[in-house]
Design an enzyme around this catalytic site. Structure first.
Site, PDB file in Angstrom:
ATOM      1  N   GLU A   1       5.297   1.005  -5.864  1.00 59.33           N
ATOM      2  CA  GLU A   1       5.778   0.830  -7.385  1.00 59.33           C
ATOM      3  C   GLU A   1       7.515   1.058  -7.028  1.00 59.33           C
ATOM      4  O   GLU A   1       7.918   2.260  -6.821  1.00 59.33           O
ATOM      5  CB  GLU A   1       5.243   1.773  -8.470  1.00 59.33           C
ATOM      6  CG  GLU A   1       5.992   1.396  -9.796  1.00 59.33           C
ATOM      7  CD  GLU A   1       4.890   2.339 -10.653  1.00 59.33           C
ATOM      8  OE1 GLU A   1       3.784   2.519 -10.568  1.00 59.33           O
ATOM      9  OE2 GLU A   1       5.562   2.156 -11.934  1.00 59.33           O
TER      10      GLU A   1
ATOM     11  N   ASP B   1      -5.861  13.326  -0.357  1.00 58.22           N
ATOM     12  CA  ASP B   1      -6.871  12.808  -1.162  1.00 58.22           C
ATOM     13  C   ASP B   1      -6.424  12.422  -2.670  1.00 58.22           C
ATOM     14  O   ASP B   1      -6.248  13.186  -3.369  1.00 58.22           O
ATOM     15  CB  ASP B   1      -8.162  13.555  -1.251  1.00 58.22           C
ATOM     16  CG  ASP B   1      -9.265  12.642  -1.825  1.00 58.22           C
ATOM     17  OD1 ASP B   1      -8.945  11.852  -2.555  1.00 58.22           O
ATOM     18  OD2 ASP B   1     -10.492  13.150  -1.661  1.00 58.22           O
TER      19      ASP B   1
ATOM     20  N   HIS C   1      14.626   0.163 -14.424  1.00 62.41           N
ATOM     21  CA  HIS C   1      13.332   0.046 -14.067  1.00 62.41           C
ATOM     22  C   HIS C   1      13.547  -1.847 -13.683  1.00 62.41           C
ATOM     23  O   HIS C   1      13.222  -2.081 -12.558  1.00 62.41           O
ATOM     24  CB  HIS C   1      12.212   0.088 -14.940  1.00 62.41           C
ATOM     25  CG  HIS C   1      10.765  -0.284 -14.238  1.00 62.41           C
ATOM     26  ND1 HIS C   1      10.113   0.758 -13.310  1.00 62.41           N
ATOM     27  CD2 HIS C   1      10.070  -1.238 -14.384  1.00 62.41           C
ATOM     28  CE1 HIS C   1       9.261   0.112 -13.049  1.00 62.41           C
ATOM     29  NE2 HIS C   1       8.864  -0.852 -13.677  1.00 62.41           N
TER      30      HIS C   1
ATOM     31  N   LYS D   1       0.736   9.708 -16.263  1.00 66.92           N
ATOM     32  CA  LYS D   1       0.868   8.497 -14.943  1.00 66.92           C
ATOM     33  C   LYS D   1       2.046   8.637 -14.473  1.00 66.92           C
ATOM     34  O   LYS D   1       2.130   8.548 -13.247  1.00 66.92           O
ATOM     35  CB  LYS D   1       0.576   7.284 -15.726  1.00 66.92           C
ATOM     36  CG  LYS D   1       0.205   6.229 -14.916  1.00 66.92           C
ATOM     37  CD  LYS D   1       1.580   5.553 -14.298  1.00 66.92           C
ATOM     38  CE  LYS D   1       1.221   4.157 -13.300  1.00 66.92           C
ATOM     39  NZ  LYS D   1       2.460   3.640 -12.738  1.00 66.92           N
TER      40      LYS D   1
END
Ligand code: NAD
Length: 421
Positions: free
Chosen positions: A84, A277, A375, A261
């Site tokens: 991302e 993990d 962004h 998130k």
């Protein structure tokens, strides 16, 4: 052409090359596409075959470095693996804004994981609970015998906790708490709960059903905290906007999900870069965020007595520096080396620090100029790539998209066509 069957007998017995050919044939992949895949799927060699099953290649994501980070007084370059855009840039930028106040400080619980044993078929679950408590010494001995190396390293069984779940048929849930030191501990703990199964049935008269690690690793919390001087973040309006954005996420699960998130954008990138993990850390984080009964924010934003902005983050951090892919994946090993990691504690602290900074940068952007401006300029590179730009075209096309304030694939394709005329 899609595969006409997914039933491939003995697929796992084929070599990687044979598997690849088989899948390519079934899926109608062209010669050109086959060679593109082979290049993109840089070989991990035999390691990949041992890490997973039915392997046909590898999925590469970029690994970048977050600069400007000071964690517990020590400068650290943090490798982050993410596909991302903006994630790494946001950490570099945010970390700079708390450098003058010393960076990020952290604290950590012991590295304890929880193993669960589900016991059913009990008419008197509370008596069964008492019976298990009477065997604590034996439980410790059985668990520690499973992993003498862990005990030698100062880890091993710590204690038990037992609950009776008031379901239609009562369920007795035994937790064993195990200090896993520098390991994440899933395999370690799973071996122990397995070893206890038969004894649990003898002691309780019930039937042992599930026996497995819990990913709600709330005995392995890490906390990160940082102070952002008003002068570094641009004044009171920004500070108060960030605090209000934090309150919004605390009160509203719809906002909290996106808030968290963003935190996990940073956290998962370091977890992945170190071969840990990601799903275990993510599951634990989100469950911890919902521990009050309502899903909420993992961070808190306040102002201190000097009026500076202070952020804190707390979440479970089940990561290791031995076990799983951490020791066998060369990229993970390099990531550990770059950060000079010699303990799971230090790794957990750095990961939490990145999560906190990520959240700061996201909230600051949201509370001021909005998320799209910063962004989009980075996202434009992806869009240019997706439109088919190559080499120098990528940056030129991305610049044009940003300038036109239209970072969309159709626009990119049209502009690229014009550029190439
Ligand atoms: P592991 O069993 O490979 O390694 C742990 C062992 O390493 C310990 O038991 C100990 O004997 C030894 N060891 C050597 N040096 C050590 C040190 N300094 N500190 C602690 N132990 C040391 O790995 P693990 O950590 O038990 O399991 C991790 C793996 O399990 C991950 O790959 C994870 O994806 C996977 N997994 C996860 C889940 C889950 O999250 N629910 C379930 C099953 C498996």
């Amino acid at each position: 052409m899609p595969a006409n069957t997914s039933r491939i007998s003995g697929f796992h017995k084929l070599s990687r090359k044979e598997r690849l050919e088989r899948v390519f044939d079934l899926a109608g992949i062209s010669a050109e596409e086959r060679s593109a895949f082979s290049v993109a799927s840089a070989p991990l060699g035999e390691i990949a075959d041992h890490l997973s099953e039915n392997v046909i290649g590898t999925m590469n994501v970029p690994i970048g470095i977050a600069t400007n980070m000071i964690v517990d007084g020590v400068d650290v370059l943090v490798p982050m693996a993410t596909e991302e855009s903006s994630v790494i840039a946001a950490v570099c930028n945010g970390a700079r804004q708390c450098r003058d106040s010393g960076g990020i400080t952290t604290s950590k619980d012991e590295n304890c994981m929880i193993g669960q044993i589900q016991i059913t078929g009990l008419s008197n679950p509370f008596a069964a609970r008492a019976a298990v408590f009477e065997h604590q010494d034996e439980i410790k001995s059985i668990c520690d015998k499973c992993d003498p190396l862990l005990v030698q390293l100062g880890g091993g069984f710590r204690e038990i906790e037992i609950r009776v779940l008031d379901t239609k048929e009562p369920i007795l849930v035994v937790h064993i708490i195990v200090d896993c030191r520098d390991a994440m501990g899933a395999n370690t703990v799973n071996t122990m709960v397995e070893a206890l199964a038969r004894k649990m049935e003898n002691w309780t008269g019930g039937k042992v059903e599930l026996r497995i690690l819990s990913n709600l690793a709330d005995r392995r919390l890490v906390r990160a905290s940082a102070t952002f001087p008003l002068s570094a973040i641009g004044g009171e309006d920004t500070r108060d906007g960030i605090i209000r954005a934090g309150s919004f996420a605390i009160a509203d699960p719809y906002r909290a999900t996106t808030h968290n998130k963003g935190i996990m954008n940073g956290i998962s990138a370091v977890v992945l870069a170190t071969g840990n993990d990601t799903r275990a850390v993510e599951a634990g984080a989100h469950a911890y965020a919902a521990r009050s009964g309502q899903y909420s924010a993992l961070t808190r934003w306040e102002k201190n007595a000097d009026g500076d902005l202070v952020g804190t983050l707390e979440l479970p951090m089940p990561v290791g520096i031995v076990g799983g892919a951490t020791k066998v994946h060369p990229t993970a090993q390099m990531a550990m080396k770059i950060m000079n990691i010699t303990s799971a504690n230090r790794l957990a602290s750095i990961i939490a620090a990145v999560g906190l900074i990520q959240n700061f940068s996201a909230l600051k952007a949201l509370a001021t100029e909005g998320i799209q401006r910063g962004h989009m300029s980075l996202h434009a590179n992806n869009v240019a790539l997706a439109a088919g730009a190559i080499g120098e075209e990528i940056e030129i096309l991305a610049g044009m998209l940003v300038e036109q304030k239209n970072v969309r694939i159709e626009a990119a394709e049209q502009l690229l066509k014009n550029m190439r005329r």
